[in-house]
Design a protein around this motif. Structure first.
Motif, PDB file in Angstrom:
ATOM      1  N   ASP A  42       0.834  -1.185   0.000  1.00 27.69           N
ATOM      2  CA  ASP A  42       0.000   0.000   0.000  1.00 27.69           C
ATOM      3  C   ASP A  42       0.875   1.243   0.000  1.00 27.69           C
ATOM      4  O   ASP A  42       2.090   1.168   0.146  1.00 27.69           O
ATOM      5  CB  ASP A  42      -0.975   0.008   1.177  1.00 27.69           C
ATOM      6  CG  ASP A  42      -0.290   0.212   2.523  1.00 27.69           C
ATOM      7  OD1 ASP A  42       0.937   0.030   2.614  1.00 27.69           O
ATOM      8  OD2 ASP A  42      -0.983   0.540   3.489  1.00 27.69           O
ATOM      9  N   ASP A  44       1.033   5.202   1.612  1.00 27.20           N
ATOM     10  CA  ASP A  44       0.471   6.053   2.653  1.00 27.20           C
ATOM     11  C   ASP A  44       0.921   7.497   2.472  1.00 27.20           C
ATOM     12  O   ASP A  44       2.109   7.754   2.255  1.00 27.20           O
ATOM     13  CB  ASP A  44       0.930   5.574   4.036  1.00 27.20           C
ATOM     14  CG  ASP A  44       0.566   4.125   4.292  1.00 27.20           C
ATOM     15  OD1 ASP A  44      -0.622   3.792   4.201  1.00 27.20           O
ATOM     16  OD2 ASP A  44       1.479   3.331   4.586  1.00 27.20           O
ATOM     17  N   LYS A  78      -9.228   5.244   3.076  1.00 32.36           N
ATOM     18  CA  LYS A  78      -8.642   4.238   2.194  1.00 32.36           C
ATOM     19  C   LYS A  78      -9.209   4.431   0.796  1.00 32.36           C
ATOM     20  O   LYS A  78     -10.413   4.413   0.601  1.00 32.36           O
ATOM     21  CB  LYS A  78      -8.966   2.841   2.707  1.00 32.36           C
ATOM     22  CG  LYS A  78      -8.395   2.588   4.072  1.00 32.36           C
ATOM     23  CD  LYS A  78      -8.849   1.273   4.637  1.00 32.36           C
ATOM     24  CE  LYS A  78      -8.313   1.193   6.059  1.00 32.36           C
ATOM     25  NZ  LYS A  78      -8.691  -0.008   6.727  1.00 32.36           N
ATOM     26  N   LEU A  80      -8.958   3.001  -3.199  1.00 38.24           N
ATOM     27  CA  LEU A  80      -8.541   1.884  -4.029  1.00 38.24           C
ATOM     28  C   LEU A  80      -8.387   2.427  -5.443  1.00 38.24           C
ATOM     29  O   LEU A  80      -9.369   2.802  -6.088  1.00 38.24           O
ATOM     30  CB  LEU A  80      -9.572   0.758  -3.972  1.00 38.24           C
ATOM     31  CG  LEU A  80      -9.097  -0.609  -4.410  1.00 38.24           C
ATOM     32  CD1 LEU A  80      -7.913  -1.059  -3.555  1.00 38.24           C
ATOM     33  CD2 LEU A  80     -10.217  -1.615  -4.306  1.00 38.24           C
ATOM     34  N   VAL A  84      -4.908  -0.901  -6.071  1.00 40.93           N
ATOM     35  CA  VAL A  84      -3.863  -0.651  -5.089  1.00 40.93           C
ATOM     36  C   VAL A  84      -4.433   0.231  -3.976  1.00 40.93           C
ATOM     37  O   VAL A  84      -5.080   1.241  -4.247  1.00 40.93           O
ATOM     38  CB  VAL A  84      -2.642   0.039  -5.738  1.00 40.93           C
ATOM     39  CG1 VAL A  84      -1.605   0.413  -4.698  1.00 40.93           C
ATOM     40  CG2 VAL A  84      -2.038  -0.865  -6.807  1.00 40.93           C
ATOM     41  N   ARG A  85      -4.164  -0.170  -2.737  1.00 43.59           N
ATOM     42  CA  ARG A  85      -4.660   0.593  -1.593  1.00 43.59           C
ATOM     43  C   ARG A  85      -3.765   1.801  -1.338  1.00 43.59           C
ATOM     44  O   ARG A  85      -2.542   1.683  -1.230  1.00 43.59           O
ATOM     45  CB  ARG A  85      -4.703  -0.278  -0.351  1.00 43.59           C
ATOM     46  CG  ARG A  85      -5.259   0.453   0.839  1.00 43.59           C
ATOM     47  CD  ARG A  85      -5.434  -0.471   1.992  1.00 43.59           C
ATOM     48  NE  ARG A  85      -5.301   0.262   3.225  1.00 43.59           N
ATOM     49  CZ  ARG A  85      -5.401  -0.280   4.400  1.00 43.59           C
ATOM     50  NH1 ARG A  85      -5.598  -1.569   4.517  1.00 43.59           N
ATOM     51  NH2 ARG A  85      -5.273   0.452   5.474  1.00 43.59           N
ATOM     52  N   VAL A  86      -4.412   2.964  -1.247  1.00 45.01           N
ATOM     53  CA  VAL A  86      -3.737   4.232  -0.956  1.00 45.01           C
ATOM     54  C   VAL A  86      -4.417   4.812   0.278  1.00 45.01           C
ATOM     55  O   VAL A  86      -5.628   4.994   0.284  1.00 45.01           O
ATOM     56  CB  VAL A  86      -3.850   5.212  -2.143  1.00 45.01           C
ATOM     57  CG1 VAL A  86      -3.241   6.552  -1.795  1.00 45.01           C
ATOM     58  CG2 VAL A  86      -3.220   4.618  -3.400  1.00 45.01           C
ATOM     59  N   ASP A  87      -3.638   5.069   1.321  1.00 50.26           N
ATOM     60  CA  ASP A  87      -4.187   5.613   2.553  1.00 50.26           C
ATOM     61  C   ASP A  87      -3.868   7.087   2.674  1.00 50.26           C
ATOM     62  O   ASP A  87      -2.721   7.505   2.461  1.00 50.26           O
ATOM     63  CB  ASP A  87      -3.628   4.890   3.779  1.00 50.26           C
ATOM     64  CG  ASP A  87      -4.098   3.447   3.876  1.00 50.26           C
ATOM     65  OD1 ASP A  87      -5.151   3.122   3.295  1.00 50.26           O
ATOM     66  OD2 ASP A  87      -3.419   2.653   4.540  1.00 50.26           O
TER      67      ASP A  87
END
Length: 177
Positions: A42, A44, A78, A80, A84-87
């Protein structure tokens, strides 16, 4: 990095830079600049989530990505993007000020482009703040950044301690040194 991940990363940087130009890359990607590299799945970013108007606009425009939660007032969101996870985060108690923003480092990531990364001192403070809620693992991450950065003569202890005091963590930070 695989192509899909790079595309998602580039898209995330463009999106965040448009809404939060004072962002900084944090998490493992940032930590990898200052300590032993680790893999991550991920991405961040530290952003000022206290600006509810900007946050509401990001939530309203979420046609090209999924976002949760879908209301304002949280410390983490969060997204998506292309799987892909982006925080987007602003840990409770961490103070973002002009000095923190001015100390970011502009890095060039192959296949991604230019990205602002939180300074090692501020990243260590961020992990120290997070450790009060998330536990010793974040304190150990802060310690790693301090150790590796000091070995490279790339760590301002006075600035670090001042920021720890501003975040009400001086005792914790003294223990990390």
């Amino acid at each position: 990095m695989e192509m899909r991940f790079k595309e998602a990363f580039r898209k995330a940087v463009r999106l965040i830079d448009r809404f939060y130009p004072d962002y900084a890359l944090i998490g493992r990607f940032a930590r990898n600049f200052y300590a032993m590299p680790e893999t991550t799945l991920d991405i961040d970013f530290l952003v000022d989530l206290d600006d509810h108007q900007v946050l509401a606009e990001i939530i309203d425009r979420s046609l090209e990505y999924e976002i949760s939660p879908k209301d304002v007032g949280h410390w983490q969101y969060k997204l998506l993007i292309k799987g892909v996870r982006v925080d987007l985060v602003k840990p409770p108690g961490f103070k973002i000020d002009k000095e923190v923003i001015s100390r970011r480092r502009l890095m060039s990531l192959e296949g991604i482009g230019k990205v602002y990364v939180l300074s090692p001192e501020d990243l260590a403070v961020l992990y120290a703040v997070s450790s009060t809620n998330r536990g010793v693992r974040d304190a150990l991450k802060a310690k790693d950044i301090i150790i590796y950065s000091k070995r490279r003569y790339d760590f301002n202890v006075d600035y670090f301690l001042r920021k720890c005091e501003e975040n009400s963590l001086k005792a914790v930070c003294l223990a990390l040194l």
